[in-house]
Design an enzyme around this catalytic site. Structure first.
Site, short mmCIF file in Angstrom:
data_model
loop_
_atom_site.label_atom_id
_atom_site.label_comp_id
_atom_site.label_asym_id
_atom_site.label_seq_id
_atom_site.Cartn_x
_atom_site.Cartn_y
_atom_site.Cartn_z
N SER A 109 0.95 -1.33 -0.11
CA SER A 109 0.04 0.00 -0.02
C SER A 109 0.87 1.26 0.11
O SER A 109 1.67 1.38 -0.80
CB SER A 109 -0.87 -0.03 1.09
N GLU A 207 -0.99 -2.94 -8.34
CA GLU A 207 -2.15 -3.20 -7.59
C GLU A 207 -2.91 -2.03 -7.09
O GLU A 207 -2.21 -0.96 -7.00
CB GLU A 207 -1.89 -4.08 -6.52
N HIS A 273 -4.33 -5.33 -1.64
CA HIS A 273 -5.48 -4.87 -0.69
C HIS A 273 -6.80 -6.14 -1.03
O HIS A 273 -7.64 -5.79 -1.48
CB HIS A 273 -6.16 -3.76 -0.88
#
Length: 302
Positions: A109, A207, A273
């Site tokens: 992230s 992602e 995620h």
């Protein structure tokens, strides 16, 4: 690439929060999971600190990072959760200290910015993987997510095929190179900085979470116009975690964008995620094929 040493039972590892303080109960739950793996877990001094003075917060986050890497007893550094602000602390990091004390650094992230900054500045393999508070808590954790830590102990590489998730091919071919990448937004934010992702001869992992299709298209276009896709050897698409009503739009964006790609593109890997969330080493050699769709990765530890 510099590979960190593999973990052994009894090793001490640190948990830090360079992107923001975690939920305390979730962190305690995740800490117990690491302890069940046989690790001794210590928390950074400032893991739960939250102050209005952003400068002080940044300095504390960097201090925890430096202390974890410079402590000779600590063998791995795991991030508690994502958040925001790692781009601000990247220039504050002493990369010579990290290079002189190579060890496992693990997160994803917002941590993407640090994974790539450290990897690019030190040649140290870093790890895009599930985080202690946000992914190993009792509500989110899966056995598959937990098992993705095992290669840190066994020195075994990883083969990801359709046994783990139903992979879909957007462009056919075979590509081989070092694995780079992470969160799409953070990679886009890094363009034009000293920490811009280097995709020359690389397999690129992308992602994202909850972004509408038009923003994903905008960011992919930004990467394309910046030359990021010019010399990649393949693209691995992780989970984008969109709401069901936006899934069709997103799939169309991805299919249209990569339809004529001269390199293999495979999607629906459970990186990022999602649960399960598989950890992967950034910087190691990777081979991406489409017949069958499969990603093969070298071990990230030695």
């Amino acid at each position: 690439m510099i590979k960190p040493s593999a973990l052994q039972k009894g090793d001490r590892v640190a948990v830090i929060a360079p992107a923001g303080p975690p939920d305390k109960e979730h962190l305690i739950q995740g800490k117990r999971v690491l302890e069940k793996m046989g690790l001794e877990v210590v928390l950074g001094r400032h893991v739960f600190d939250l102050e209005e003075d952003f400068t002080a917060v940044d300095q504390k986050r960097v201090a925890d990072l430096h202390e974890a890497f410079c402590d000779p007893i600590i063998r791995g550094v795991f991030c508690a959760n994502g958040g925001f602000g790692t781009a601000k602390i990247a220039p504050m990091i002493d990369y010579e200290k990290i290079q002189s004390n190579p060890k496992i650094f693990w997160g994803y992230s917002d941590i993407t910015y640090l994974l790539n900054a450290i990897q690019k500045s030190t040649d140290l393999v870093t790890f895009h993987g599930p985080m202690v508070a946000s992914d190993l808590n009792d509500e989110q954790r899966t056995k598959e997510t937990e098992s993705s830590f095992s290669p840190l102990f066994t020195k075994v590489g990883m083969t990801y095929d359709s046994h783990k998730s139903a992979l879909n091919t957007l462009a056919h071919g075979t590509g081989e190179g070092h694995l780079v990448g992470g969160n799409l937004t953070l990679l886009t934010n890094g363009l034009g900085t000293p920490y811009q992702v280097d995709t020359h001869g690389a397999i690129l992992l992308l992602e994202e979470v909850g972004e509408p299709a038009f923003l994903v298209d905008l960011k992919l276009t930004h990467l394309q116009q910046a030359g990021v896709f010019d010399e990649v050897q393949g693209v691995v698409l992780g989970n984008f975690q969109v709401e069901s009503d936006g899934d069709l739009k997103l799939r169309k964006v991805l299919q249209n964008f990569f339809a004529s790609a001269p390199f293999p593109v495979v999607g629906n890997f459970h990186f990022g995620h999602c649960q399960p969330n598989y950890g992967v080493p950034i910087g190691v050699n990777a081979k991406l094929t489409t017949s069958p769709p499969q990603l093969v990765l070298d071990s990230g530890v030695m």
